[in-house]
Design a protein around this motif. Structure first.
Motif, PDB file in Angstrom:
ATOM      1  N   LEU A  59     -11.920  -4.251  10.989  1.00 43.65           N
ATOM      2  CA  LEU A  59     -11.130  -3.643  12.060  1.00 43.65           C
ATOM      3  C   LEU A  59     -11.423  -4.397  13.344  1.00 43.65           C
ATOM      4  O   LEU A  59     -12.550  -4.391  13.841  1.00 43.65           O
ATOM      5  CB  LEU A  59     -11.488  -2.156  12.212  1.00 43.65           C
ATOM      6  CG  LEU A  59     -10.862  -1.414  13.402  1.00 43.65           C
ATOM      7  CD1 LEU A  59      -9.345  -1.435  13.319  1.00 43.65           C
ATOM      8  CD2 LEU A  59     -11.376   0.022  13.458  1.00 43.65           C
ATOM      9  N   VAL A  60     -10.398  -5.099  13.851  1.00 43.76           N
ATOM     10  CA  VAL A  60     -10.555  -5.896  15.075  1.00 43.76           C
ATOM     11  C   VAL A  60      -9.422  -5.567  16.042  1.00 43.76           C
ATOM     12  O   VAL A  60      -8.242  -5.727  15.695  1.00 43.76           O
ATOM     13  CB  VAL A  60     -10.550  -7.417  14.762  1.00 43.76           C
ATOM     14  CG1 VAL A  60     -10.689  -8.214  16.043  1.00 43.76           C
ATOM     15  CG2 VAL A  60     -11.654  -7.773  13.783  1.00 43.76           C
ATOM     16  N   ASP A  61      -9.772  -5.106  17.233  1.00 46.14           N
ATOM     17  CA  ASP A  61      -8.784  -4.789  18.267  1.00 46.14           C
ATOM     18  C   ASP A  61      -7.692  -3.850  17.744  1.00 46.14           C
ATOM     19  O   ASP A  61      -6.502  -4.045  18.015  1.00 46.14           O
ATOM     20  CB  ASP A  61      -8.146  -6.072  18.819  1.00 46.14           C
ATOM     21  CG  ASP A  61      -9.165  -6.954  19.524  1.00 46.14           C
ATOM     22  OD1 ASP A  61     -10.123  -6.401  20.079  1.00 46.14           O
ATOM     23  OD2 ASP A  61      -8.991  -8.192  19.497  1.00 46.14           O
ATOM     24  N   GLY A  62      -8.088  -2.868  16.958  1.00 48.01           N
ATOM     25  CA  GLY A  62      -7.149  -1.881  16.446  1.00 48.01           C
ATOM     26  C   GLY A  62      -6.350  -2.331  15.240  1.00 48.01           C
ATOM     27  O   GLY A  62      -5.504  -1.586  14.741  1.00 48.01           O
ATOM     28  N   VAL A  63      -6.591  -3.535  14.745  1.00 44.04           N
ATOM     29  CA  VAL A  63      -5.869  -4.062  13.585  1.00 44.04           C
ATOM     30  C   VAL A  63      -6.783  -4.021  12.362  1.00 44.04           C
ATOM     31  O   VAL A  63      -7.904  -4.538  12.399  1.00 44.04           O
ATOM     32  CB  VAL A  63      -5.380  -5.508  13.831  1.00 44.04           C
ATOM     33  CG1 VAL A  63      -4.690  -6.056  12.583  1.00 44.04           C
ATOM     34  CG2 VAL A  63      -4.444  -5.550  15.024  1.00 44.04           C
ATOM     35  N   PHE A  64      -6.294  -3.398  11.282  1.00 48.88           N
ATOM     36  CA  PHE A  64      -7.054  -3.327  10.046  1.00 48.88           C
ATOM     37  C   PHE A  64      -6.731  -4.541   9.156  1.00 48.88           C
ATOM     38  O   PHE A  64      -5.574  -4.933   9.036  1.00 48.88           O
ATOM     39  CB  PHE A  64      -6.717  -2.046   9.281  1.00 48.88           C
ATOM     40  CG  PHE A  64      -7.181  -0.786   9.961  1.00 48.88           C
ATOM     41  CD1 PHE A  64      -6.377  -0.155  10.894  1.00 48.88           C
ATOM     42  CD2 PHE A  64      -8.412  -0.244   9.670  1.00 48.88           C
ATOM     43  CE1 PHE A  64      -6.797   1.004  11.535  1.00 48.88           C
ATOM     44  CE2 PHE A  64      -8.842   0.914  10.297  1.00 48.88           C
ATOM     45  CZ  PHE A  64      -8.038   1.542  11.240  1.00 48.88           C
ATOM     46  N   TYR A  65      -7.767  -5.095   8.543  1.00 49.05           N
ATOM     47  CA  TYR A  65      -7.616  -6.228   7.629  1.00 49.05           C
ATOM     48  C   TYR A  65      -8.022  -5.775   6.232  1.00 49.05           C
ATOM     49  O   TYR A  65      -9.034  -5.074   6.068  1.00 49.05           O
ATOM     50  CB  TYR A  65      -8.495  -7.402   8.071  1.00 49.05           C
ATOM     51  CG  TYR A  65      -8.067  -8.025   9.379  1.00 49.05           C
ATOM     52  CD1 TYR A  65      -7.366  -9.221   9.404  1.00 49.05           C
ATOM     53  CD2 TYR A  65      -8.370  -7.413  10.591  1.00 49.05           C
ATOM     54  CE1 TYR A  65      -6.978  -9.792  10.608  1.00 49.05           C
ATOM     55  CE2 TYR A  65      -7.979  -7.972  11.798  1.00 49.05           C
ATOM     56  CZ  TYR A  65      -7.279  -9.165  11.800  1.00 49.05           C
ATOM     57  OH  TYR A  65      -6.885  -9.724  12.993  1.00 49.05           O
ATOM     58  N   SER A  66      -7.246  -6.194   5.233  1.00 42.42           N
ATOM     59  CA  SER A  66      -7.504  -5.742   3.868  1.00 42.42           C
ATOM     60  C   SER A  66      -7.506  -6.898   2.881  1.00 42.42           C
ATOM     61  O   SER A  66      -7.000  -7.986   3.172  1.00 42.42           O
ATOM     62  CB  SER A  66      -6.446  -4.708   3.443  1.00 42.42           C
ATOM     63  OG  SER A  66      -6.544  -3.546   4.224  1.00 42.42           O
ATOM     64  N   SER A  67      -8.077  -6.625   1.722  1.00 41.01           N
ATOM     65  CA  SER A  67      -8.110  -7.600   0.631  1.00 41.01           C
ATOM     66  C   SER A  67      -7.658  -6.946  -0.660  1.00 41.01           C
ATOM     67  O   SER A  67      -7.967  -5.769  -0.914  1.00 41.01           O
ATOM     68  CB  SER A  67      -9.533  -8.149   0.433  1.00 41.01           C
ATOM     69  OG  SER A  67      -9.947  -8.883   1.556  1.00 41.01           O
ATOM     70  N   LEU A  68      -6.912  -7.708  -1.454  1.00 37.18           N
ATOM     71  CA  LEU A  68      -6.575  -7.298  -2.818  1.00 37.18           C
ATOM     72  C   LEU A  68      -7.601  -7.923  -3.760  1.00 37.18           C
ATOM     73  O   LEU A  68      -7.805  -9.130  -3.737  1.00 37.18           O
ATOM     74  CB  LEU A  68      -5.177  -7.791  -3.207  1.00 37.18           C
ATOM     75  CG  LEU A  68      -3.986  -7.300  -2.375  1.00 37.18           C
ATOM     76  CD1 LEU A  68      -2.732  -8.070  -2.787  1.00 37.18           C
ATOM     77  CD2 LEU A  68      -3.787  -5.819  -2.569  1.00 37.18           C
ATOM     78  N   ILE A  69      -8.240  -7.105  -4.554  1.00 37.90           N
ATOM     79  CA  ILE A  69      -9.160  -7.611  -5.570  1.00 37.90           C
ATOM     80  C   ILE A  69      -8.371  -7.701  -6.867  1.00 37.90           C
ATOM     81  O   ILE A  69      -8.014  -6.679  -7.473  1.00 37.90           O
ATOM     82  CB  ILE A  69     -10.391  -6.695  -5.740  1.00 37.90           C
ATOM     83  CG1 ILE A  69     -10.982  -6.344  -4.370  1.00 37.90           C
ATOM     84  CG2 ILE A  69     -11.413  -7.366  -6.632  1.00 37.90           C
ATOM     85  CD1 ILE A  69     -11.415  -7.516  -3.537  1.00 37.90           C
ATOM     86  N   CYS A  70      -8.068  -8.914  -7.281  1.00 32.70           N
ATOM     87  CA  CYS A  70      -7.209  -9.153  -8.448  1.00 32.70           C
ATOM     88  C   CYS A  70      -8.018  -9.758  -9.597  1.00 32.70           C
ATOM     89  O   CYS A  70      -9.073 -10.358  -9.385  1.00 32.70           O
ATOM     90  CB  CYS A  70      -6.060 -10.087  -8.084  1.00 32.70           C
ATOM     91  SG  CYS A  70      -5.071  -9.506  -6.691  1.00 32.70           S
ATOM     92  N   GLU A  71      -7.474  -9.621 -10.794  1.00 30.35           N
ATOM     93  CA  GLU A  71      -8.148 -10.190 -11.963  1.00 30.35           C
ATOM     94  C   GLU A  71      -7.120 -10.767 -12.931  1.00 30.35           C
ATOM     95  O   GLU A  71      -6.082 -10.152 -13.183  1.00 30.35           O
ATOM     96  CB  GLU A  71      -8.979  -9.114 -12.667  1.00 30.35           C
ATOM     97  CG  GLU A  71      -9.811  -9.669 -13.828  1.00 30.35           C
ATOM     98  CD  GLU A  71     -10.656  -8.588 -14.487  1.00 30.35           C
ATOM     99  OE1 GLU A  71     -11.805  -8.398 -14.065  1.00 30.35           O
ATOM    100  OE2 GLU A  71     -10.144  -7.930 -15.413  1.00 30.35           O
TER     101      GLU A  71
END
Length: 207
Positions: free
Chosen positions: A84-96
């Motif tokens: 979470l940076v400056d109100g922006v959420f960052y996400s990751s997809l964990i794929c297989e």
């Protein structure tokens, strides 16, 4: 850092940003909510995934991604909101694929739309929830001084659309018969007007 599992509480029209929606995530083993502002298209895609009875006549972008991934035996195992940076959420997809795990960067709204389609769990880190998680209005004493603005967004977390618009649409459809409503629902879906379809569906549910 420990992971915290989240579930989707609902989608609300954002009263703080014009044309935006607030996606409300709920701490599974706690009382905190994590509101994330998303765009109208992503809100629509998430709402469709939540409403199992609404089937688009053609695949939306996230449906296409799922179809593409399945064709090549790629599975989304989980989604992690990791920053979470400056109100922006960052996400990751964990794929297989073929027992090989890959991590793919994604916007949080896209990641959650895909998590719903793959039945993948959603997590965030405890420090992010500590920083951005809030309580509902009944627990306002436990929130920080900046929570009032978010409380406004959370006033109707279960509705997809503005409260005033929803009330107007309810009056608009209240004079229709159940058969007419079902026909209007089919027409709205065929025209890919999913917000209208959701409102008609709500009126059918009331009957």
């Amino acid at each position: 850092m420990s992971l915290v599992k989240l579930s989707i509480k609902g989608i609300s029209y954002s009263q703080t940003q014009n044309g935006a929606y607030a996606l409300i995530l709920n701490e599974v083993d706690g009382e905190r909510k994590l509101p994330i502002v998303i765009g109208a298209f992503e809100a629509q895609s998430i709402a469709i995934a939540l409403e199992k009875e609404i089937k688009p006549p053609r695949p939306l972008t996230h449906d296409l991604f799922k179809n593409f991934a399945e064709r090549f035996d790629i599975v989304v195992k989980q989604v992690i909101i990791h920053k979470l940076v400056d109100g922006v959420f960052y996400s990751s997809l964990i794929c297989e694929r073929d027992k090989i795990e890959e991590i793919i960067d994604a916007r949080t709204s896209d990641a959650i739309a895909l998590a719903l389609r793959f039945n993948a769990p959603i997590f965030t880190y405890k420090n992010i929830l500590d920083k951005a998680g809030i309580y509902l209005k009944s627990n306002t004493a436990e929130t920080d001084s900046g929570s009032q603005e978010i409380d406004d967004v959370l006033s109707n977390p279960e509705t997809f659309g503005h409260e005033e618009e929803s009330n107007q649409s309810g009056d608009m459809y209240s004079n229709h018969s159940l058969q007419e409503l079902n026909e209007l629902l089919d027409q709205a879906v065929s025209q890919e007007d999913y917000e209208k379809a959701a409102k008609i569906r709500d009126e059918i549910s009331k009957r």
